[in-house]
Scaffold this motif. Structure first.
Motif, PDB file in Angstrom:
ATOM      1  N   MET A   1       4.071   2.720   1.260  1.00  0.00           N
ATOM      2  CA  MET A   1       3.052   3.289   2.025  1.00  0.00           C
ATOM      3  C   MET A   1       2.709   2.440   3.104  1.00  0.00           C
ATOM      4  O   MET A   1       2.630   1.164   2.777  1.00  0.00           O
ATOM      5  CB  MET A   1       1.888   3.432   1.142  1.00  0.00           C
ATOM      6  CG  MET A   1       0.489   4.106   1.880  1.00  0.00           C
ATOM      7  SD  MET A   1      -0.736   4.352   1.083  1.00  0.00           S
ATOM      8  CE  MET A   1      -0.102   5.749  -0.255  1.00  0.00           C
ATOM      9  N   SER A   2       2.603   2.590   4.380  1.00  0.00           N
ATOM     10  CA  SER A   2       2.100   1.749   5.450  1.00  0.00           C
ATOM     11  C   SER A   2       0.938   1.037   5.364  1.00  0.00           C
ATOM     12  O   SER A   2      -0.011   1.521   4.971  1.00  0.00           O
ATOM     13  CB  SER A   2       2.371   2.253   6.942  1.00  0.00           C
ATOM     14  OG  SER A   2       1.302   3.083   7.040  1.00  0.00           O
ATOM     15  N   PRO A   3       0.851  -0.331   5.896  1.00  0.00           N
ATOM     16  CA  PRO A   3      -0.468  -0.938   5.911  1.00  0.00           C
ATOM     17  C   PRO A   3      -1.339  -0.138   6.574  1.00  0.00           C
ATOM     18  O   PRO A   3      -2.638  -0.181   6.307  1.00  0.00           O
ATOM     19  CB  PRO A   3      -0.169  -2.153   6.573  1.00  0.00           C
ATOM     20  CG  PRO A   3       1.370  -2.373   6.407  1.00  0.00           C
ATOM     21  CD  PRO A   3       2.030  -1.148   6.552  1.00  0.00           C
ATOM     22  N   LEU A   4      -1.133   0.606   7.753  1.00  0.00           N
ATOM     23  CA  LEU A   4      -2.073   1.068   8.693  1.00  0.00           C
ATOM     24  C   LEU A   4      -2.841   2.145   7.530  1.00  0.00           C
ATOM     25  O   LEU A   4      -4.020   2.442   7.630  1.00  0.00           O
ATOM     26  CB  LEU A   4      -1.602   1.845   9.715  1.00  0.00           C
ATOM     27  CG  LEU A   4      -2.496   2.821  10.630  1.00  0.00           C
ATOM     28  CD1 LEU A   4      -3.601   2.047  11.084  1.00  0.00           C
ATOM     29  CD2 LEU A   4      -1.632   3.559  11.665  1.00  0.00           C
ATOM     30  N   LEU A   5      -1.981   2.975   6.992  1.00  0.00           N
ATOM     31  CA  LEU A   5      -2.293   3.975   5.998  1.00  0.00           C
ATOM     32  C   LEU A   5      -3.264   3.602   4.975  1.00  0.00           C
ATOM     33  O   LEU A   5      -4.430   4.290   4.639  1.00  0.00           O
ATOM     34  CB  LEU A   5      -1.180   4.798   5.426  1.00  0.00           C
ATOM     35  CG  LEU A   5      -1.363   6.000   4.876  1.00  0.00           C
ATOM     36  CD1 LEU A   5      -2.132   7.248   5.517  1.00  0.00           C
ATOM     37  CD2 LEU A   5      -0.153   7.124   4.051  1.00  0.00           C
ATOM     38  N   LEU A   6      -2.960   2.487   4.174  1.00  0.00           N
ATOM     39  CA  LEU A   6      -3.648   1.745   3.336  1.00  0.00           C
ATOM     40  C   LEU A   6      -5.024   1.459   3.791  1.00  0.00           C
ATOM     41  O   LEU A   6      -6.273   1.648   3.229  1.00  0.00           O
ATOM     42  CB  LEU A   6      -3.392   0.545   2.825  1.00  0.00           C
ATOM     43  CG  LEU A   6      -1.862   0.902   1.587  1.00  0.00           C
ATOM     44  CD1 LEU A   6      -1.283  -0.201   1.285  1.00  0.00           C
ATOM     45  CD2 LEU A   6      -2.618   1.673   0.512  1.00  0.00           C
TER      46      LEU A   6
ATOM     47  N   LEU B   1      -5.582  11.317   8.809  1.00  0.00           N
ATOM     48  CA  LEU B   1      -4.655  10.851   7.668  1.00  0.00           C
ATOM     49  C   LEU B   1      -3.327  11.582   7.579  1.00  0.00           C
ATOM     50  O   LEU B   1      -2.184  10.964   7.620  1.00  0.00           O
ATOM     51  CB  LEU B   1      -5.358  10.522   6.419  1.00  0.00           C
ATOM     52  CG  LEU B   1      -6.121   9.512   6.182  1.00  0.00           C
ATOM     53  CD1 LEU B   1      -6.896   9.485   4.775  1.00  0.00           C
ATOM     54  CD2 LEU B   1      -5.351   8.019   6.347  1.00  0.00           C
ATOM     55  N   PRO B   2      -3.354  12.960   7.580  1.00  0.00           N
ATOM     56  CA  PRO B   2      -2.188  13.578   7.386  1.00  0.00           C
ATOM     57  C   PRO B   2      -1.132  13.366   8.476  1.00  0.00           C
ATOM     58  O   PRO B   2       0.012  13.126   8.124  1.00  0.00           O
ATOM     59  CB  PRO B   2      -2.567  15.163   7.332  1.00  0.00           C
ATOM     60  CG  PRO B   2      -4.062  15.076   6.765  1.00  0.00           C
ATOM     61  CD  PRO B   2      -4.556  13.839   7.332  1.00  0.00           C
ATOM     62  N   ALA B   3      -1.656  13.490   9.511  1.00  0.00           N
ATOM     63  CA  ALA B   3      -0.742  13.151  10.797  1.00  0.00           C
ATOM     64  C   ALA B   3      -0.113  11.599  10.835  1.00  0.00           C
ATOM     65  O   ALA B   3       0.994  11.474  11.244  1.00  0.00           O
ATOM     66  CB  ALA B   3      -1.298  13.237  12.031  1.00  0.00           C
ATOM     67  N   LEU B   4      -0.637  10.723  10.098  1.00  0.00           N
ATOM     68  CA  LEU B   4      -0.262   9.490  10.113  1.00  0.00           C
ATOM     69  C   LEU B   4       0.554   8.962   8.869  1.00  0.00           C
ATOM     70  O   LEU B   4       0.997   7.702   8.802  1.00  0.00           O
ATOM     71  CB  LEU B   4      -1.339   8.414  10.074  1.00  0.00           C
ATOM     72  CG  LEU B   4      -2.223   8.453  11.425  1.00  0.00           C
ATOM     73  CD1 LEU B   4      -3.612   7.621  11.245  1.00  0.00           C
ATOM     74  CD2 LEU B   4      -1.474   7.933  12.687  1.00  0.00           C
ATOM     75  N   ALA B   5       0.538   9.922   7.790  1.00  0.00           N
ATOM     76  CA  ALA B   5       1.296   9.437   6.538  1.00  0.00           C
ATOM     77  C   ALA B   5       2.774   9.770   6.662  1.00  0.00           C
ATOM     78  O   ALA B   5       3.498  10.348   7.522  1.00  0.00           O
ATOM     79  CB  ALA B   5       0.889  10.622   5.419  1.00  0.00           C
TER      80      ALA B   5
END
Length: 161
Positions: A1-6, A157-161
């Motif tokens: 999981m990306s740091p941005l998503l976290l 969030l869904p678009a960045l996941a």
């Protein structure tokens, strides 16, 4: 999981936690304090206003201000488009609707109340005629701002996941 998503997931949770604190005040705490006898409500609110500076709430509240600036800037500069707009709106709504309202409306009323002697008639008049209705109005606005920020970020969030 990306740091941005976290980071975004953490921000959603933090927005929701702060919204919950504010919601409890608007929903039942202020109403309960208004129904106490004598100066008990004033004294309780004066105590709450001193105790709010503990690290957990302040870390969330102030940390979200910093994170919101970053989210809004990152959304507008890097992400762009619809998702970027959601991020910009989430950050901006928290900054202005929660943090700004706190600084410019709720805190000055808290400071005024803190300088008052709870048992005095002027304090009672301020408490019932000004503080309770205005503070609760602005607090409800802060609640809505935090909820909106959480919803907007959840939508991104869904678009960045």
């Amino acid at each position: 999981m990306s740091p941005l998503l976290l980071l975004l997931q953490g921000a959603v949770l933090a927005y929701a936690l702060v919204a919950g604190v504010f919601l409890s005040f608007s929903d039942f705490i202020m109403r309960s304090l208004s129904r106490t006898s004598g100066s008990a409500g004033v004294e309780a609110m004066q105590t709450i206003n001193r105790e709010v500076f503990r690290w957990v709430f302040m870390a969330l509240f102030l940390g979200l201000a910093v994170a919101s600036i970053g989210l809004a800037a990152y959304g507008g500069i890097v992400v762009r488009g619809g998702v970027g707009m959601l991020m910009m709106l989430a950050g901006s709504i928290y900054l202005f609707g929660c943090f700004g309202v706190t600084i410019f409306f709720n805190v000055p009323m808290n400071e005024t109340l803190a300088r008052m002697i709870a048992a005095e008639h002027a304090t009672s008049a301020y408490w019932t005629g000004t503080y309770l209705p205005r503070w609760t109005f602005w607090n409800t606005l802060r609640t809505v701002a935090c909820v909106l920020s959480a919803i907007l970020l959840l939508m991104a969030l869904p678009a960045l996941a």
